[in-house]
Design an enzyme around this catalytic site. Structure first.
Site, PDB file in Angstrom:
ATOM      1  N   THR A 177     -53.443 -32.935 -91.140  1.00 37.89           N
ATOM      2  CA  THR A 177     -53.024 -33.915 -90.148  1.00 37.89           C
ATOM      3  C   THR A 177     -52.814 -35.289 -90.785  1.00 37.89           C
ATOM      4  O   THR A 177     -53.462 -35.613 -91.790  1.00 37.89           O
ATOM      5  CB  THR A 177     -54.111 -34.024 -89.054  1.00 37.89           C
ATOM      6  OG1 THR A 177     -53.879 -35.191 -88.277  1.00 37.89           O
ATOM      7  CG2 THR A 177     -55.514 -34.131 -89.643  1.00 37.89           C
ATOM      8  N   ASP A 178     -51.968 -36.103 -90.149  1.00 37.36           N
ATOM      9  CA  ASP A 178     -51.781 -37.475 -90.650  1.00 37.36           C
ATOM     10  C   ASP A 178     -53.047 -38.312 -90.460  1.00 37.36           C
ATOM     11  O   ASP A 178     -53.186 -39.375 -91.073  1.00 37.36           O
ATOM     12  CB  ASP A 178     -50.567 -38.145 -89.983  1.00 37.36           C
ATOM     13  CG  ASP A 178     -50.683 -38.293 -88.472  1.00 37.36           C
ATOM     14  OD1 ASP A 178     -51.666 -37.813 -87.886  1.00 37.36           O
ATOM     15  OD2 ASP A 178     -49.772 -38.896 -87.870  1.00 37.36           O
ATOM     16  N   GLU A 179     -53.972 -37.839 -89.618  1.00 42.43           N
ATOM     17  CA  GLU A 179     -55.189 -38.635 -89.350  1.00 42.43           C
ATOM     18  C   GLU A 179     -56.079 -38.782 -90.584  1.00 42.43           C
ATOM     19  O   GLU A 179     -56.944 -39.650 -90.617  1.00 42.43           O
ATOM     20  CB  GLU A 179     -56.005 -38.014 -88.209  1.00 42.43           C
ATOM     21  CG  GLU A 179     -55.276 -38.102 -86.898  1.00 42.43           C
ATOM     22  CD  GLU A 179     -56.145 -37.909 -85.669  1.00 42.43           C
ATOM     23  OE1 GLU A 179     -57.386 -38.021 -85.765  1.00 42.43           O
ATOM     24  OE2 GLU A 179     -55.575 -37.643 -84.609  1.00 42.43           O
ATOM     25  N   TYR A 215     -63.663 -35.849 -86.767  1.00 39.32           N
ATOM     26  CA  TYR A 215     -62.590 -34.846 -86.861  1.00 39.32           C
ATOM     27  C   TYR A 215     -61.755 -35.066 -88.126  1.00 39.32           C
ATOM     28  O   TYR A 215     -61.580 -34.156 -88.940  1.00 39.32           O
ATOM     29  CB  TYR A 215     -61.683 -34.912 -85.620  1.00 39.32           C
ATOM     30  CG  TYR A 215     -60.326 -34.260 -85.838  1.00 39.32           C
ATOM     31  CD1 TYR A 215     -60.217 -32.882 -85.991  1.00 39.32           C
ATOM     32  CD2 TYR A 215     -59.156 -35.028 -85.922  1.00 39.32           C
ATOM     33  CE1 TYR A 215     -58.976 -32.280 -86.218  1.00 39.32           C
ATOM     34  CE2 TYR A 215     -57.919 -34.442 -86.149  1.00 39.32           C
ATOM     35  CZ  TYR A 215     -57.834 -33.071 -86.293  1.00 39.32           C
ATOM     36  OH  TYR A 215     -56.616 -32.484 -86.529  1.00 39.32           O
ATOM     37  N   LYS A 259     -61.219 -32.838 -91.628  1.00 37.30           N
ATOM     38  CA  LYS A 259     -59.919 -32.353 -92.112  1.00 37.30           C
ATOM     39  C   LYS A 259     -59.657 -32.861 -93.535  1.00 37.30           C
ATOM     40  O   LYS A 259     -59.114 -32.140 -94.373  1.00 37.30           O
ATOM     41  CB  LYS A 259     -58.792 -32.803 -91.175  1.00 37.30           C
ATOM     42  CG  LYS A 259     -58.803 -32.171 -89.792  1.00 37.30           C
ATOM     43  CD  LYS A 259     -58.546 -30.678 -89.777  1.00 37.30           C
ATOM     44  CE  LYS A 259     -57.126 -30.305 -90.096  1.00 37.30           C
ATOM     45  NZ  LYS A 259     -56.890 -28.830 -89.926  1.00 37.30           N
TER      46      LYS A 259
HETATM   47  P1  NAD Z   1     -56.079 -26.043 -80.899  1.00 41.25           P
HETATM   48  O1  NAD Z   1     -57.398 -26.690 -80.637  1.00 41.25           O
HETATM   49  O2  NAD Z   1     -55.090 -25.923 -79.787  1.00 41.25           O
HETATM   50  O3  NAD Z   1     -56.299 -24.592 -81.490  1.00 41.25           O
HETATM   51  C1  NAD Z   1     -57.274 -24.290 -82.447  1.00 41.25           C
HETATM   52  C2  NAD Z   1     -57.405 -22.775 -82.534  1.00 41.25           C
HETATM   53  O4  NAD Z   1     -58.357 -22.466 -83.550  1.00 41.25           O
HETATM   54  C3  NAD Z   1     -57.909 -22.125 -81.244  1.00 41.25           C
HETATM   55  O5  NAD Z   1     -57.172 -20.967 -80.958  1.00 41.25           O
HETATM   56  C4  NAD Z   1     -59.359 -21.762 -81.572  1.00 41.25           C
HETATM   57  O6  NAD Z   1     -59.852 -20.650 -80.854  1.00 41.25           O
HETATM   58  C5  NAD Z   1     -59.259 -21.491 -83.063  1.00 41.25           C
HETATM   59  N1  NAD Z   1     -60.555 -21.651 -83.770  1.00 41.25           N
HETATM   60  C6  NAD Z   1     -61.416 -22.696 -83.657  1.00 41.25           C
HETATM   61  N2  NAD Z   1     -62.487 -22.473 -84.439  1.00 41.25           N
HETATM   62  C7  NAD Z   1     -62.295 -21.298 -85.074  1.00 41.25           C
HETATM   63  C8  NAD Z   1     -63.038 -20.543 -86.014  1.00 41.25           C
HETATM   64  N3  NAD Z   1     -64.240 -20.973 -86.463  1.00 41.25           N
HETATM   65  N4  NAD Z   1     -62.532 -19.363 -86.462  1.00 41.25           N
HETATM   66  C9  NAD Z   1     -61.325 -18.921 -86.005  1.00 41.25           C
HETATM   67  N5  NAD Z   1     -60.599 -19.582 -85.088  1.00 41.25           N
HETATM   68  C10 NAD Z   1     -61.063 -20.758 -84.640  1.00 41.25           C
HETATM   69  O7  NAD Z   1     -55.453 -26.866 -82.112  1.00 41.25           O
HETATM   70  P2  NAD Z   1     -53.937 -27.244 -82.431  1.00 41.25           P
HETATM   71  O8  NAD Z   1     -53.607 -28.521 -81.770  1.00 41.25           O
HETATM   72  O9  NAD Z   1     -53.096 -26.055 -82.241  1.00 41.25           O
HETATM   73  O10 NAD Z   1     -54.074 -27.554 -84.001  1.00 41.25           O
HETATM   74  C11 NAD Z   1     -53.945 -26.516 -84.958  1.00 41.25           C
HETATM   75  C12 NAD Z   1     -54.115 -27.089 -86.344  1.00 41.25           C
HETATM   76  O11 NAD Z   1     -53.141 -28.103 -86.579  1.00 41.25           O
HETATM   77  C13 NAD Z   1     -55.479 -27.766 -86.572  1.00 41.25           C
HETATM   78  O12 NAD Z   1     -55.899 -27.442 -87.871  1.00 41.25           O
HETATM   79  C14 NAD Z   1     -55.188 -29.252 -86.448  1.00 41.25           C
HETATM   80  O13 NAD Z   1     -56.082 -29.994 -87.231  1.00 41.25           O
HETATM   81  C15 NAD Z   1     -53.777 -29.320 -86.981  1.00 41.25           C
HETATM   82  N6  NAD Z   1     -52.944 -30.408 -86.450  1.00 41.25           N
HETATM   83  C16 NAD Z   1     -52.824 -30.610 -85.109  1.00 41.25           C
HETATM   84  C17 NAD Z   1     -51.973 -31.608 -84.634  1.00 41.25           C
HETATM   85  C18 NAD Z   1     -51.792 -31.844 -83.151  1.00 41.25           C
HETATM   86  O14 NAD Z   1     -51.130 -32.811 -82.773  1.00 41.25           O
HETATM   87  N7  NAD Z   1     -52.318 -31.018 -82.261  1.00 41.25           N
HETATM   88  C19 NAD Z   1     -51.254 -32.395 -85.536  1.00 41.25           C
HETATM   89  C20 NAD Z   1     -51.417 -32.178 -86.920  1.00 41.25           C
HETATM   90  C21 NAD Z   1     -52.247 -31.164 -87.352  1.00 41.25           C
HETATM   91  O1  DAU Z   2     -52.040 -37.203 -85.497  1.00 35.92           O
HETATM   92  C1  DAU Z   2     -52.329 -35.833 -85.441  1.00 35.92           C
HETATM   93  C2  DAU Z   2     -53.501 -35.602 -84.528  1.00 35.92           C
HETATM   94  O2  DAU Z   2     -53.036 -35.833 -83.203  1.00 35.92           O
HETATM   95  C3  DAU Z   2     -54.103 -34.214 -84.659  1.00 35.92           C
HETATM   96  O3  DAU Z   2     -54.661 -34.075 -85.939  1.00 35.92           O
HETATM   97  C4  DAU Z   2     -55.180 -33.973 -83.601  1.00 35.92           C
HETATM   98  O4  DAU Z   2     -55.630 -32.637 -83.666  1.00 35.92           O
HETATM   99  C5  DAU Z   2     -54.592 -34.251 -82.239  1.00 35.92           C
HETATM  100  O5  DAU Z   2     -55.594 -34.116 -81.252  1.00 35.92           O
HETATM  101  C6  DAU Z   2     -53.982 -35.650 -82.179  1.00 35.92           C
HETATM  102  O6  DAU Z   2     -55.004 -36.676 -82.237  1.00 35.92           O
HETATM  103  P1  DAU Z   2     -54.957 -37.996 -81.301  1.00 35.92           P
HETATM  104  O7  DAU Z   2     -56.316 -38.511 -81.167  1.00 35.92           O
HETATM  105  O8  DAU Z   2     -53.886 -38.917 -81.754  1.00 35.92           O
HETATM  106  O9  DAU Z   2     -54.436 -37.292 -79.933  1.00 35.92           O
HETATM  107  P2  DAU Z   2     -54.899 -37.415 -78.410  1.00 35.92           P
HETATM  108  O10 DAU Z   2     -53.901 -36.627 -77.609  1.00 35.92           O
HETATM  109  O11 DAU Z   2     -56.338 -37.132 -78.211  1.00 35.92           O
HETATM  110  O12 DAU Z   2     -54.666 -38.965 -78.117  1.00 35.92           O
HETATM  111  C7  DAU Z   2     -53.391 -39.567 -78.322  1.00 35.92           C
HETATM  112  C8  DAU Z   2     -53.540 -41.048 -77.982  1.00 35.92           C
HETATM  113  O13 DAU Z   2     -53.785 -41.178 -76.572  1.00 35.92           O
HETATM  114  C9  DAU Z   2     -54.715 -41.718 -78.669  1.00 35.92           C
HETATM  115  O14 DAU Z   2     -54.365 -43.052 -78.985  1.00 35.92           O
HETATM  116  C10 DAU Z   2     -55.810 -41.722 -77.601  1.00 35.92           C
HETATM  117  C11 DAU Z   2     -55.017 -41.838 -76.312  1.00 35.92           C
HETATM  118  N1  DAU Z   2     -55.634 -41.196 -75.113  1.00 35.92           N
HETATM  119  C12 DAU Z   2     -56.005 -39.888 -75.214  1.00 35.92           C
HETATM  120  C13 DAU Z   2     -56.595 -39.243 -74.136  1.00 35.92           C
HETATM  121  C14 DAU Z   2     -57.035 -37.806 -74.248  1.00 35.92           C
HETATM  122  C15 DAU Z   2     -55.780 -41.902 -73.945  1.00 35.92           C
HETATM  123  O15 DAU Z   2     -55.402 -43.097 -73.841  1.00 35.92           O
HETATM  124  N2  DAU Z   2     -56.361 -41.265 -72.866  1.00 35.92           N
HETATM  125  C16 DAU Z   2     -56.791 -39.962 -72.921  1.00 35.92           C
HETATM  126  O16 DAU Z   2     -57.331 -39.464 -71.911  1.00 35.92           O
END
Ligand code: NAD
Ligand code: DAU
Length: 351
Positions: A140-142, A165, A169
């Site tokens: 992730t970019d985080e 988190y 990562k």
């Molecule tokens: P998500 O939370 O929707 O899904 C995570 C999945 O992993 C779920 O199906 C869960 O059951 C499974 N899981 C959790 N713990 C596990 C374990 N111990 N063993 C096997 N499976 C397990 O997450 P997402 O948003 O789909 O993100 C997927 C990946 O992409 C993550 O690694 C996250 O860090 C990365 N990522 C997410 C974003 C985003 O914006 N959502 C952006 C950049 C990177």
């Molecule tokens: O940048 C990639 C990341 O993006 C991934 O690695 C993470 O898995 C994913 O959860 C996401 O992280 P963020 O913290 O950026 O996403 P989130 O949707 O939780 O929040 C987006 C923005 O919105 C952040 O600035 C917090 C704000 N927010 C979020 C929630 C849930 C609110 O203002 N209110 C809310 O209720």
């Protein structure tokens, strides 16, 4: 190739599996998932009978479970499995270290023992240019921390994670790197910005705001709502991962971003406008602890080297996503009426 997709029942993993089954009939997919609160096999109902797809329940942090998966004869690993929500990591970091760090290490170690009975110089893999085995870490970019109003994250930006988190990562990324450097494991790391699209769990900003607006509930915006994220449609992310697997250089990191920076308030107001709901539904609540101000990705490396570019325009993608949540109300209502209610009360009740 037989590809082990860990975390395939989550948001991005399920979209990636659908993309791969559609575009690569030559690959077999094994979806390996622990089915935590975020894992949902309903996300893959339409492909569960596909001849190139199978599901295996398991935990990436369990050596026994991962061994069982590798016994199927795994060629490539795409590691999506993670605890992914920043707010939950602030509430309880333990499981983030368990899954995101130790789980990644168990996967790396099993891949190493299966694929490289004796260590191999990383240069040899690069010279051979072979793709017999690959370990793709979806990061992730985080991991780069937070930006001021100017500048972008590049692949060489220092890692400065700010939440439990993102720290977990970043730790995983460093382990992946070390397995390449020390053992010659053919690894790839991608770092993507904020995804949106169908099947996203309604704890994340966009699906939370859409579903709350549809239910006529308040939309809780943290702090001043001026934090900036760079949004990318999940299908653009899936296409980028596909390219990295097929063309990426082992040992390299690739940033992936949508070139669509918006403040949270811009996103929330757009959703309200599209749904014909008033801005008065916005409720400013206490800020997230350690809240990163701005993320912005420079993805010129993957654009230049692999020819990828994001295709979905943010506002069009958001409209399609809103339509998906309207059409798939039972999917998110089932989630929001279950254990999620307790989470919501804990997270937003006192704010
Ligand atoms: P998500 O939370 O929707 O899904 C995570 C999945 O992993 C779920 O199906 C869960 O059951 C499974 N899981 C959790 N713990 C596990 C374990 N111990 N063993 C096997 N499976 C397990 O997450 P997402 O948003 O789909 O993100 C997927 C990946 O992409 C993550 O690694 C996250 O860090 C990365 N990522 C997410 C974003 C985003 O914006 N959502 C952006 C950049 C990177
Ligand atoms: O940048 C990639 C990341 O993006 C991934 O690695 C993470 O898995 C994913 O959860 C996401 O992280 P963020 O913290 O950026 O996403 P989130 O949707 O939780 O929040 C987006 C923005 O919105 C952040 O600035 C917090 C704000 N927010 C979020 C929630 C849930 C609110 O203002 N209110 C809310 O209720």
């Amino acid at each position: 190739m037989r590809i082990l997709v860990t975390g395939g029942a989550g948001f991005i993993g399920s979209n990636f599996i659908r993309h791969m089954l559609r575009t690569h009939p030559e690959h077999q997919i094994v979806n390996f998932d622990k089915l935590t609160y975020a894992g949902n096999l309903e996300n893959l109902r339409d492909v569960e009978q596909h001849p190139n797809y199978r599901f295996l329940a398991g935990d990436i942090a369990s050596r026994g479970d991962v061994e069982r998966a590798f016994e199927l004869g795994i060629d490539w690993v795409a590691n999506f499995a993670a605890e992914s929500h920043v707010d939950r990591s602030i509430e309880g970091p333990d499981v983030f270290l368990q899954t995101n760090v130790l789980g990644t290490q168990v996967l790396l170690d099993t891949a190493r023992k299966r694929w490289l009975p004796s260590p191999i110089a990383p240069e040899t893999i690069l010279e051979r240019g072979e793709r017999r085995h690959l370990f793709l870490q979806i990061s992730t970019d985080e991991v780069y921390g937070s930006l001021g109003p100017e500048g972008y994250f590049t692949e060489t930006t220092l890692l400065s994670p700010n939440s439990p988190y993102s720290a977990s990562k970043a730790a995983a990324d460093l382990l992946v790197r070390s397995y390449h450097h020390t053992y010659g494991l053919p690894v790839l790391i991608t770092r993507c910005s904020n995804n949106y699209g169908p099947y996203q769990f309604p704890e994340k900003l966009i699906p939370l705001m859409i579903t709350n607006a549809l239910e006529g509930k308040d939309l809780p915006v943290y702090g001043d709502g001026l934090n900036v994220r760079d949004w990318i449609h999940v299908e653009d992310h899936a296409r980028a991962l596909d390219l990295v697997l097929h063309k990426g250089q082992p040992g390299e990191v690739y940033n992936i971003g949508g070139n669509s920076e918006r403040t949270n308030l811009e996103i929330v107001r757009f959703i309200l406008r599209e749904l014909g709901r008033p801005d008065s539904l916005i409720r400013f609540v206490r800020d997230r602890l350690g809240h990163d101000r701005r993320y912005a990705i420079d993805s010129s490396k993957i654009q230049r080297n692999l020819g990828w570019t994001p295709l979905r325009h943010l506002e069009d993608g958001l409209r399609a996503t809103i339509a998906w949540y309207i059409e798939n109300r039972p999917w998110w209502e089932r989630i929001k009426s279950g254990e999620y209610r307790h989470y919501y009360q804990r997270m937003y009740g006192g704010k």
